[in-house]
Design a protein around this motif. Structure first.
Motif, PDB file in Angstrom:
ATOM      1  N   CYS A  81       0.834  -1.204   0.000  1.00 15.70           N
ATOM      2  CA  CYS A  81       0.000   0.000   0.000  1.00 15.70           C
ATOM      3  C   CYS A  81       0.870   1.255   0.000  1.00 15.70           C
ATOM      4  O   CYS A  81       0.605   2.223   0.733  1.00 15.70           O
ATOM      5  N   CYS A  82       1.917   1.225  -0.784  1.00 16.23           N
ATOM      6  CA  CYS A  82       2.867   2.331  -0.843  1.00 16.23           C
ATOM      7  C   CYS A  82       3.425   2.435  -2.247  1.00 16.23           C
ATOM      8  O   CYS A  82       3.970   1.456  -2.771  1.00 16.23           O
ATOM      9  N   PHE A  83       3.301   3.593  -2.849  1.00 24.78           N
ATOM     10  CA  PHE A  83       3.861   3.829  -4.172  1.00 24.78           C
ATOM     11  C   PHE A  83       5.106   4.699  -4.052  1.00 24.78           C
ATOM     12  O   PHE A  83       5.158   5.650  -3.267  1.00 24.78           O
ATOM     13  N   GLY A  84       6.107   4.374  -4.842  1.00 26.26           N
ATOM     14  CA  GLY A  84       7.277   5.244  -4.938  1.00 26.26           C
ATOM     15  C   GLY A  84       8.444   4.787  -4.100  1.00 26.26           C
ATOM     16  O   GLY A  84       8.304   4.494  -2.902  1.00 26.26           O
ATOM     17  N   LEU A  85       9.612   4.706  -4.724  1.00 28.27           N
ATOM     18  CA  LEU A  85      10.819   4.239  -4.047  1.00 28.27           C
ATOM     19  C   LEU A  85      11.203   5.142  -2.885  1.00 28.27           C
ATOM     20  O   LEU A  85      11.562   4.666  -1.798  1.00 28.27           O
ATOM     21  N   GLU A  86      11.140   6.445  -3.082  1.00 33.15           N
ATOM     22  CA  GLU A  86      11.534   7.377  -2.027  1.00 33.15           C
ATOM     23  C   GLU A  86      10.666   7.208  -0.781  1.00 33.15           C
ATOM     24  O   GLU A  86      11.174   7.209   0.355  1.00 33.15           O
ATOM     25  N   SER A  87       9.375   7.027  -0.987  1.00 29.65           N
ATOM     26  CA  SER A  87       8.465   6.851   0.146  1.00 29.65           C
ATOM     27  C   SER A  87       8.741   5.547   0.876  1.00 29.65           C
ATOM     28  O   SER A  87       8.744   5.485   2.115  1.00 29.65           O
ATOM     29  N   LYS A  88       8.992   4.483   0.111  1.00 29.61           N
ATOM     30  CA  LYS A  88       9.289   3.187   0.722  1.00 29.61           C
ATOM     31  C   LYS A  88      10.548   3.262   1.573  1.00 29.61           C
ATOM     32  O   LYS A  88      10.574   2.791   2.719  1.00 29.61           O
ATOM     33  N   VAL A  89      11.611   3.831   1.013  1.00 27.36           N
ATOM     34  CA  VAL A  89      12.878   3.909   1.736  1.00 27.36           C
ATOM     35  C   VAL A  89      12.702   4.705   3.024  1.00 27.36           C
ATOM     36  O   VAL A  89      13.178   4.305   4.098  1.00 27.36           O
ATOM     37  N   HIS A  90      12.017   5.834   2.928  1.00 25.42           N
ATOM     38  CA  HIS A  90      11.799   6.684   4.106  1.00 25.42           C
ATOM     39  C   HIS A  90      11.075   5.930   5.212  1.00 25.42           C
ATOM     40  O   HIS A  90      11.507   5.913   6.383  1.00 25.42           O
ATOM     41  N   ASP A  91       9.973   5.265   4.852  1.00 23.52           N
ATOM     42  CA  ASP A  91       9.157   4.620   5.878  1.00 23.52           C
ATOM     43  C   ASP A  91       9.763   3.323   6.391  1.00 23.52           C
ATOM     44  O   ASP A  91       9.588   2.964   7.569  1.00 23.52           O
ATOM     45  N   LEU A  92      10.494   2.607   5.552  1.00 21.68           N
ATOM     46  CA  LEU A  92      11.147   1.383   6.027  1.00 21.68           C
ATOM     47  C   LEU A  92      12.274   1.707   7.004  1.00 21.68           C
ATOM     48  O   LEU A  92      12.533   0.937   7.939  1.00 21.68           O
ATOM     49  N   ARG A  93      12.931   2.822   6.817  1.00 27.87           N
ATOM     50  CA  ARG A  93      13.935   3.241   7.810  1.00 27.87           C
ATOM     51  C   ARG A  93      13.275   3.522   9.156  1.00 27.87           C
ATOM     52  O   ARG A  93      13.826   3.204  10.212  1.00 27.87           O
ATOM     53  N   ILE A  94      12.093   4.102   9.119  1.00 25.93           N
ATOM     54  CA  ILE A  94      11.356   4.335  10.363  1.00 25.93           C
ATOM     55  C   ILE A  94      10.995   3.008  11.021  1.00 25.93           C
ATOM     56  O   ILE A  94      11.080   2.863  12.251  1.00 25.93           O
ATOM     57  N   VAL A  95      10.600   2.014  10.213  1.00 15.79           N
ATOM     58  CA  VAL A  95      10.270   0.694  10.760  1.00 15.79           C
ATOM     59  C   VAL A  95      11.457   0.113  11.513  1.00 15.79           C
ATOM     60  O   VAL A  95      11.316  -0.397  12.643  1.00 15.79           O
ATOM     61  N   LEU A  96      12.651   0.176  10.914  1.00 14.62           N
ATOM     62  CA  LEU A  96      13.829  -0.372  11.581  1.00 14.62           C
ATOM     63  C   LEU A  96      14.197   0.437  12.822  1.00 14.62           C
ATOM     64  O   LEU A  96      14.675  -0.126  13.819  1.00 14.62           O
ATOM     65  N   GLN A  97      13.985   1.747  12.787  1.00 16.11           N
ATOM     66  CA  GLN A  97      14.230   2.561  13.978  1.00 16.11           C
ATOM     67  C   GLN A  97      13.289   2.148  15.108  1.00 16.11           C
ATOM     68  O   GLN A  97      13.727   2.003  16.262  1.00 16.11           O
ATOM     69  N   ASP A  98      12.021   1.952  14.777  1.00 16.75           N
ATOM     70  CA  ASP A  98      11.052   1.527  15.799  1.00 16.75           C
ATOM     71  C   ASP A  98      11.410   0.144  16.340  1.00 16.75           C
ATOM     72  O   ASP A  98      11.265  -0.112  17.549  1.00 16.75           O
ATOM     73  N   TRP A  99      11.865  -0.740  15.452  1.00 19.92           N
ATOM     74  CA  TRP A  99      12.223  -2.083  15.901  1.00 19.92           C
ATOM     75  C   TRP A  99      13.433  -2.044  16.836  1.00 19.92           C
ATOM     76  O   TRP A  99      13.452  -2.762  17.852  1.00 19.92           O
TER      77      TRP A  99
END
Length: 384
Positions: free
Chosen positions: A328-346
């Motif tokens: 549910c995410c379009f665009g490489l820049e958006s994916k990279v940004h939010d996946l980094r947040i996921v790893l930070q939260d983890w």
């Protein structure tokens, strides 16, 4: 509904022995000349037959995919593909070698695909591999991961990062740039993937296929169903793992190699012709109710988003989550940004867990930039 833990543990036994590449061998026999007065004509005919048979043998040896009924061919093959069925064992030796090197004892491998866009430094592939390194009992699973590269630059980057890489020759198709959702390039890439995974099953390997934008936060193997042939993550999970009304996501699935799954993948791939313009996931939603599934006896299970979550439907419990997908995410820049947040939260969660300081529940801060409403893809030509 919480999915039952039906498996006793993850098959983490790692084979460290590096097998030698299989090679073809040929033998020849000669019959002694009993009549030394054979005519020159007979000698000429015999020579023609011997040369012809030898050439045929060389062709068969050099072209193991010459009879493989797929729309793609592999890096070691440079000859055209026909529509005849392949004989057992007629597979690319490079692919066989890398699968054998990475497989678990039960011939299970973890597979992902990579193109140039996702292989850029500090992009998707780096975040993907990092998730394995910081996840709970996931670091050892890297020993079973094979990265399938879709272009030369992705292959070069893979070799710099990981020991198990395979270069897929996609017959002139250009998969190097970012494939925007539902463009012709995206559709070609998705169907190429289904085609290739069918090959893996024919070779006798079970696989977990994972998109590279899936974060591996906890070992998922204890949460797979033992009695299922085909298990797939969901965009939206309805509470019953057997309910075919669940909305599957092809970016994460666990498939066992057997006659049922091979027939299923062949059926899935051929169904693209019945639903032109649809990608593999939409076609799966069309065919999952087909009577053919029941005829072949395929056991399908849909994976609970409590364990296998994503941006469509995030896992709410950090103590359960195994994977987190940037769906549910379009665009490489958006994916990279939010996946980094996921790893930070983890990392925050793991640190708090180790310090026994979990005073309040943890919540994901992603998705953040990943929004279907806010994303507007650039206008790009449809040509590849």
């Amino acid at each position: 509904m919480t999915m039952n833990n039906l498996s006793s543990g993850a098959p983490l036994d790692i084979e460290t022995k590096q097998p030698s590449s299989p090679s073809s061998s040929s033998s020849s026999s000669s019959t002694p000349w009993r009549n030394h007065h054979i005519t020159t004509g007979r000698i000429s005919v015999l020579l023609v037959l011997v040369v012809g048979i030898s050439c045929l043998g060389l062709y068969k040896s050099a072209n193991p995919f010459g009879s493989f009924p797929l729309s793609l061919h592999f890096a070691s093959s440079s000859l055209p593909i026909t529509n005849k069925s392949v004989s057992p064992g007629k597979f690319d030796t490079d692919l066989e070698r890398v699968l054998k090197s990475a497989s678990m004892k039960d011939k299970t491998v973890i597979l992902t695909t990579l193109n140039e866009a996702w292989a850029e430094p500090q992009s998707i592939i780096d975040i993907f591999l990092e998730s394995f390194r910081i996840g709970n009992r996931t670091h050892g699973l890297l020993s079973h991961l094979v990265i399938i590269s879709l272009d030369q630059k992705a292959y070069a980057r893979c070799l710099a990062l990981h020991p198990f890489c395979y270069m897929l020759n996609t017959q002139g198709l250009n998969f190097s740039r970012e494939a925007y959702f539902m463009t012709s390039n995206y559709l070609e890439m998705m169907w190429t993937r289904i085609d290739f995974l069918a090959t893996i099953l024919r070779m006798g390997y079970n696989f977990v296929f994972t998109d590279a934008d899936v974060m591996w936060l906890r070992d998922p193997f204890p949460h797979f169903y033992r009695d299922a042939d085909f298990q797939i993550a969901c965009d939206h999970y309805l509470g019953n793992p057997s309910d075919r009304n669940n909305q599957p996501n092809g970016g994460f699935n666990y498939v066992k190699s057997n006659p049922r799954t091979i027939k299923f993948y062949e059926f899935w791939y051929s169904s693209r012709k019945s639903y032109p313009g649809l990608h593999d996931q939409d076609v799966l939603n069309k065919i999952k109710h087909d009577h053919f599934i029941d005829e072949i006896g395929l056991q399908i299970r849909f994976l609970d988003t409590a364990y296998f979550g994503g941006f469509c439907e995030p896992s709410k419990d950090f103590n359960l989550v195994c994977t987190m997908h940037a769906n549910c995410c379009f665009g490489l820049e958006s994916k990279v940004h939010d996946l980094r947040i996921v790893l930070q939260d983890w990392r925050r969660f793991m640190l708090a867990s180790s310090n026994l300081s979990l005073s309040s529940p943890f919540y994901w801060r992603a998705p953040n930039k990943c929004s279907l409403k806010s994303f507007h893809p650039p206008k790009l030509p449809e040509s590849n």
